[in-house]
Every structure is written in C-alpha cells, then in structure tokens.
Motif scaffolding. Structure first.
Motif, PDB file in Angstrom:
ATOM      1  N   PHE A   1       0.830  -1.200   0.000  1.00 24.15           N
ATOM      2  CA  PHE A   1       0.000   0.000   0.000  1.00 24.15           C
ATOM      3  C   PHE A   1       0.869   1.257   0.000  1.00 24.15           C
ATOM      4  O   PHE A   1       0.592   2.221  -0.725  1.00 24.15           O
ATOM      5  CB  PHE A   1      -0.923   0.004   1.219  1.00 24.15           C
ATOM      6  N   LEU A   2       1.933   1.259   0.809  1.00 23.19           N
ATOM      7  CA  LEU A   2       2.823   2.420   0.874  1.00 23.19           C
ATOM      8  C   LEU A   2       3.551   2.628  -0.451  1.00 23.19           C
ATOM      9  O   LEU A   2       3.828   3.767  -0.844  1.00 23.19           O
ATOM     10  CB  LEU A   2       3.829   2.250   2.019  1.00 23.19           C
ATOM     11  N   THR A   3       3.849   1.530  -1.149  1.00 20.49           N
ATOM     12  CA  THR A   3       4.454   1.648  -2.479  1.00 20.49           C
ATOM     13  C   THR A   3       3.475   2.309  -3.446  1.00 20.49           C
ATOM     14  O   THR A   3       3.845   3.198  -4.220  1.00 20.49           O
ATOM     15  CB  THR A   3       4.852   0.258  -3.007  1.00 20.49           C
ATOM     16  N   ASP A   4       2.208   1.870  -3.391  1.00 22.27           N
ATOM     17  CA  ASP A   4       1.165   2.498  -4.213  1.00 22.27           C
ATOM     18  C   ASP A   4       1.012   3.972  -3.858  1.00 22.27           C
ATOM     19  O   ASP A   4       0.820   4.827  -4.728  1.00 22.27           O
ATOM     20  CB  ASP A   4      -0.177   1.790  -4.001  1.00 22.27           C
ATOM     21  N   LEU A   5       1.093   4.270  -2.559  1.00 23.68           N
ATOM     22  CA  LEU A   5       0.930   5.642  -2.078  1.00 23.68           C
ATOM     23  C   LEU A   5       2.036   6.537  -2.641  1.00 23.68           C
ATOM     24  O   LEU A   5       1.779   7.660  -3.089  1.00 23.68           O
ATOM     25  CB  LEU A   5       0.963   5.655  -0.547  1.00 23.68           C
ATOM     26  N   ALA A   6       3.272   6.024  -2.623  1.00 19.67           N
ATOM     27  CA  ALA A   6       4.403   6.797  -3.151  1.00 19.67           C
ATOM     28  C   ALA A   6       4.258   7.024  -4.648  1.00 19.67           C
ATOM     29  O   ALA A   6       4.557   8.114  -5.160  1.00 19.67           O
ATOM     30  CB  ALA A   6       5.710   6.070  -2.844  1.00 19.67           C
ATOM     31  N   LEU A   7       3.785   6.004  -5.361  1.00 22.68           N
ATOM     32  CA  LEU A   7       3.584   6.142  -6.805  1.00 22.68           C
ATOM     33  C   LEU A   7       2.510   7.183  -7.101  1.00 22.68           C
ATOM     34  O   LEU A   7       2.697   8.066  -7.947  1.00 22.68           O
ATOM     35  CB  LEU A   7       3.190   4.791  -7.405  1.00 22.68           C
ATOM     36  N   LEU A   8       1.394   7.099  -6.382  1.00 19.46           N
ATOM     37  CA  LEU A   8       0.310   8.056  -6.590  1.00 19.46           C
ATOM     38  C   LEU A   8       0.767   9.478  -6.280  1.00 19.46           C
ATOM     39  O   LEU A   8       0.407  10.429  -6.982  1.00 19.46           O
ATOM     40  CB  LEU A   8      -0.889   7.684  -5.714  1.00 19.46           C
TER      41      LEU A   8
ATOM     42  N   ASP B   1     -13.003  -2.840   4.090  1.00 21.84           N
ATOM     43  CA  ASP B   1     -12.763  -4.083   3.345  1.00 21.84           C
ATOM     44  C   ASP B   1     -11.281  -4.375   3.130  1.00 21.84           C
ATOM     45  O   ASP B   1     -10.943  -5.415   2.560  1.00 21.84           O
ATOM     46  CB  ASP B   1     -13.453  -4.017   1.970  1.00 21.84           C
ATOM     47  N   TRP B   2     -10.415  -3.472   3.556  1.00 21.74           N
ATOM     48  CA  TRP B   2      -8.986  -3.607   3.245  1.00 21.74           C
ATOM     49  C   TRP B   2      -8.392  -4.901   3.794  1.00 21.74           C
ATOM     50  O   TRP B   2      -7.582  -5.552   3.136  1.00 21.74           O
ATOM     51  CB  TRP B   2      -8.225  -2.407   3.809  1.00 21.74           C
ATOM     52  N   GLY B   3      -8.800  -5.302   4.986  1.00 28.66           N
ATOM     53  CA  GLY B   3      -8.217  -6.487   5.600  1.00 28.66           C
ATOM     54  C   GLY B   3      -8.636  -7.789   4.954  1.00 28.66           C
ATOM     55  O   GLY B   3      -7.900  -8.777   5.000  1.00 28.66           O
ATOM     56  N   SER B   4      -9.813  -7.810   4.329  1.00 31.05           N
ATOM     57  CA  SER B   4     -10.345  -9.070   3.800  1.00 31.05           C
ATOM     58  C   SER B   4     -10.355  -9.139   2.280  1.00 31.05           C
ATOM     59  O   SER B   4     -10.504 -10.217   1.712  1.00 31.05           O
ATOM     60  CB  SER B   4     -11.775  -9.285   4.312  1.00 31.05           C
ATOM     61  N   GLN B   5     -10.210  -8.004   1.604  1.00 36.02           N
ATOM     62  CA  GLN B   5     -10.258  -7.994   0.144  1.00 36.02           C
ATOM     63  C   GLN B   5      -9.014  -7.319  -0.423  1.00 36.02           C
ATOM     64  O   GLN B   5      -8.251  -6.683   0.295  1.00 36.02           O
ATOM     65  CB  GLN B   5     -11.522  -7.265  -0.334  1.00 36.02           C
ATOM     66  N   GLY B   6      -8.827  -7.473  -1.724  1.00 32.34           N
ATOM     67  CA  GLY B   6      -7.645  -6.906  -2.370  1.00 32.34           C
ATOM     68  C   GLY B   6      -7.809  -5.432  -2.663  1.00 32.34           C
ATOM     69  O   GLY B   6      -7.787  -5.010  -3.827  1.00 32.34           O
ATOM     70  N   ILE B   7      -7.964  -4.623  -1.620  1.00 29.65           N
ATOM     71  CA  ILE B   7      -8.163  -3.185  -1.782  1.00 29.65           C
ATOM     72  C   ILE B   7      -6.823  -2.511  -2.066  1.00 29.65           C
ATOM     73  O   ILE B   7      -5.825  -2.779  -1.396  1.00 29.65           O
ATOM     74  CB  ILE B   7      -8.803  -2.576  -0.518  1.00 29.65           C
ATOM     75  N   ARG B   8      -6.802  -1.642  -3.075  1.00 29.02           N
ATOM     76  CA  ARG B   8      -5.603  -0.882  -3.417  1.00 29.02           C
ATOM     77  C   ARG B   8      -5.874   0.602  -3.193  1.00 29.02           C
ATOM     78  O   ARG B   8      -7.004   1.012  -2.934  1.00 29.02           O
ATOM     79  CB  ARG B   8      -5.221  -1.142  -4.880  1.00 29.02           C
ATOM     80  N   VAL B   9      -4.840   1.412  -3.331  1.00 30.15           N
ATOM     81  CA  VAL B   9      -4.965   2.834  -3.030  1.00 30.15           C
ATOM     82  C   VAL B   9      -6.007   3.506  -3.921  1.00 30.15           C
ATOM     83  O   VAL B   9      -6.713   4.429  -3.502  1.00 30.15           O
ATOM     84  CB  VAL B   9      -3.596   3.535  -3.155  1.00 30.15           C
ATOM     85  N   TRP B  10      -6.156   3.030  -5.174  1.00 36.41           N
ATOM     86  CA  TRP B  10      -7.126   3.669  -6.073  1.00 36.41           C
ATOM     87  C   TRP B  10      -8.565   3.437  -5.612  1.00 36.41           C
ATOM     88  O   TRP B  10      -9.438   4.235  -5.921  1.00 36.41           O
ATOM     89  CB  TRP B  10      -6.936   3.179  -7.505  1.00 36.41           C
TER      90      TRP B  10
END
Length: 294
Positions: A15-22, A183-192
């Motif tokens: 998630f932090l990698t996605d955050l840095a990219l965004l 839903d983040w803990g149970s599903q494939g939630i991404r930063v988008w």
C-alpha cells in the motif's frame, strides 16, 4: 497468528508503495495528490465540478511546502506540524468556504466506543500546514506502521461531509469510516479504491470517472515534462486496468482514458525524438565542385 501479521505487514508495504507512486503523479481532473513523508499523502479533491482544471491551479505556499517533505520521515513531519512555536501560514484571502449544495453525512467518523475512535494521525488537524484551494476539500491518507492498515482523515470542510457533532480536535481527527478501508483487511483493496471512494463522496456531481485526466493541462506542459508526466500516469492507469475491479462502473471509462493518454504519450515521444534528431544531426560540409582542370 505470526503468519497473518507478516502478511498484513507485506500488504501495508504494498500500500505504501502504491501511495508513493500516486504521490508522484499530476494531471487528474478531480484530485491532486501530494506525498508527505513515507506514510502520508495529502489529497486535494474538488467539491463541485465547474469545469475546474487540475492540477494547473496555483498551489499555495503551504501546500507546496508540505508536498516537498516527501524525503522527510513521518516523525519529522509531525514535529514540524505540531511545534507550538511554528506559526501557521495564513491565507491572505481568508479561509476558503466550500459551497454546501447538500450535506453528505453518510460517511461518518467512527462513533465513540469503537476501537478506531482514537486512531489519531501523526499530523494533528489543528496543526495542518497545507491550505486547501478554493472549491476543494483536503484529506489525509496514511498507512502508519503502528496501526498496521491505512486510514483516511478529513483535514478541511469537516461540516460539509460528516456530522461531527462538535469541534473538539479529538473528534476532528477521527478516521473516516470508508467501505474501501473497512474491506482492506479481507479484500484486495488498493490505493485507487480509497481515492475513488473519496472523490465520489466529495465531488458534486459524482463523476462517472474519478480518474479522469485534464488533457488540456497535460498538452500545455513543456515537451520533456509532458513526456515524463504522461508516462507516469500511463503506468499508474495501466496498473489499475490490470489489477483494478472490473465490476466498477468507471472501469470502462478508465480504459478509454488510457487509450487517449497512450496516444498523447506516443505523439510526445515522436516529437521528442524528432527534435533530438534535428539537434543532433551534424551539419554536412559543403563539397567543392570539381574544377574543369581536373
């Protein structure tokens, strides 16, 4: 249990990698991200869609300063923002009051008594140095290691989005109760997923594509910058196309946006190559005409 903890840590790192990219992107129509530290991202979201251009708006000094803290750690950001001796920047035009065509109180902060009631951000709301632009609401999206999962906080216009029932700083710094974060803990939630939920919650009317691009702004950039910016956006949106939820109503809209962006990126690349070729092309020396004596 230890296996699950390792999985959660890995998930948070992704998630932090996605955050840095965004946080490195610009050119979206309805929002503008600003990376602040390794674990925090400020998200400026449009309140009303009035043909507003993003992110070509004039960024306030405070916003520019906070976005420049990407190389700092979260702890240093916190000490800077919470230092009582540091004066807060003032807006010469006064506070920006967001228009309130209708109240949206569906996404309330967690109520007292919930376990998430006192999950405070590292940067308290009262000491926020970033100033939201006109017709915008500021959010803080963070993935703190001490909480083990992402959370989102409202940093301005609290009354517009939630019925906070008071002005106490503890209440204002209560994380938002978003479906994507639940839903983040149970599903494939991404930063988008979190960003699209915030945009659809905040922007009126709710956009058909929260990731719509401001193509006019992108085309106005200098050639070399346009090539880099369009390439970074293309990488992000193509990642969304591969890993995003295809059942989302805006998924097809993003596909169309990717096609337009890819054309712009290729056209820009060809123009860059053409200019480089004309600059690098050596001047051919004039060949002397053979004389009649020869």
């Amino acid at each position: 249990t230890k296996k699950r903890e390792r999985e959660q840590k890995q998930k948070l790192q992704h998630f932090l990698t996605d955050l840095a990219l965004l946080g490195s992107l610009q050119g979206f129509q309805y929002f503008q991200p600003w990376l602040r530290g390794r674990e925090e991202l400020l998200l400026t979201v449009v309140n009303e869609d009035l043909g507003w251009r993003s992110p070509g708006f004039a960024v306030s000094e405070a916003s520019s300063f906070s976005s420049g803290l990407s190389s700092s750690s979260t702890s240093s950001t916190f000490s800077l923002a919470s230092d009582p001796g540091s004066p807060l920047p003032e807006d010469p035009e006064g506070p920006h009051q967001a228009p309130q065509p209708r109240q949206r109180h569906s996404q309330r902060p967690d109520h007292p008594g919930h376990t998430e009631d006192h999950l405070l951000p590292a940067s308290p709301s009262e000491r926020e140095i970033a100033v939201p632009e006109v017709n915008c609401t500021l959010f803080l999206l963070a993935g703190y290691a001490k909480y083990g999962r992402p959370y989102a906080w409202i940093r301005s216009n609290h009354e517009r989005l939630v019925n906070i029932g008071g002005t106490d700083s503890m209440v204002k710094d209560t994380p938002m109760k978003l479906k994507s974060i639940t839903d983040w803990g149970s599903q494939g939630i991404r930063v988008w997923d979190i960003v699209s939920e915030l945009v659809c919650l905040c922007t009126i009317p709710s956009p058909s594509n929260p990731f719509a691009l401001d193509m006019r702004y992108l085309k106005s950039l200098p050639l070399s910058e346009r090539f880099l910016v369009s390439g970074a956006l293309l990488n992000f949106l193509e990642t969304y196309v591969v890993y995003g939820n295809r059942d989302e109503l805006h998924y097809e809209k993003v596909l169309e946006e990717v096609k337009s962006l890819r054309r712009l990126h290729v056209q820009t690349l060809l123009e860059v190559q053409r200019r480089q070729g004309s600059i690098a092309k050596p001047v051919q020396p004039a060949v002397a005409e053979p004389s009649e004596k020869d």
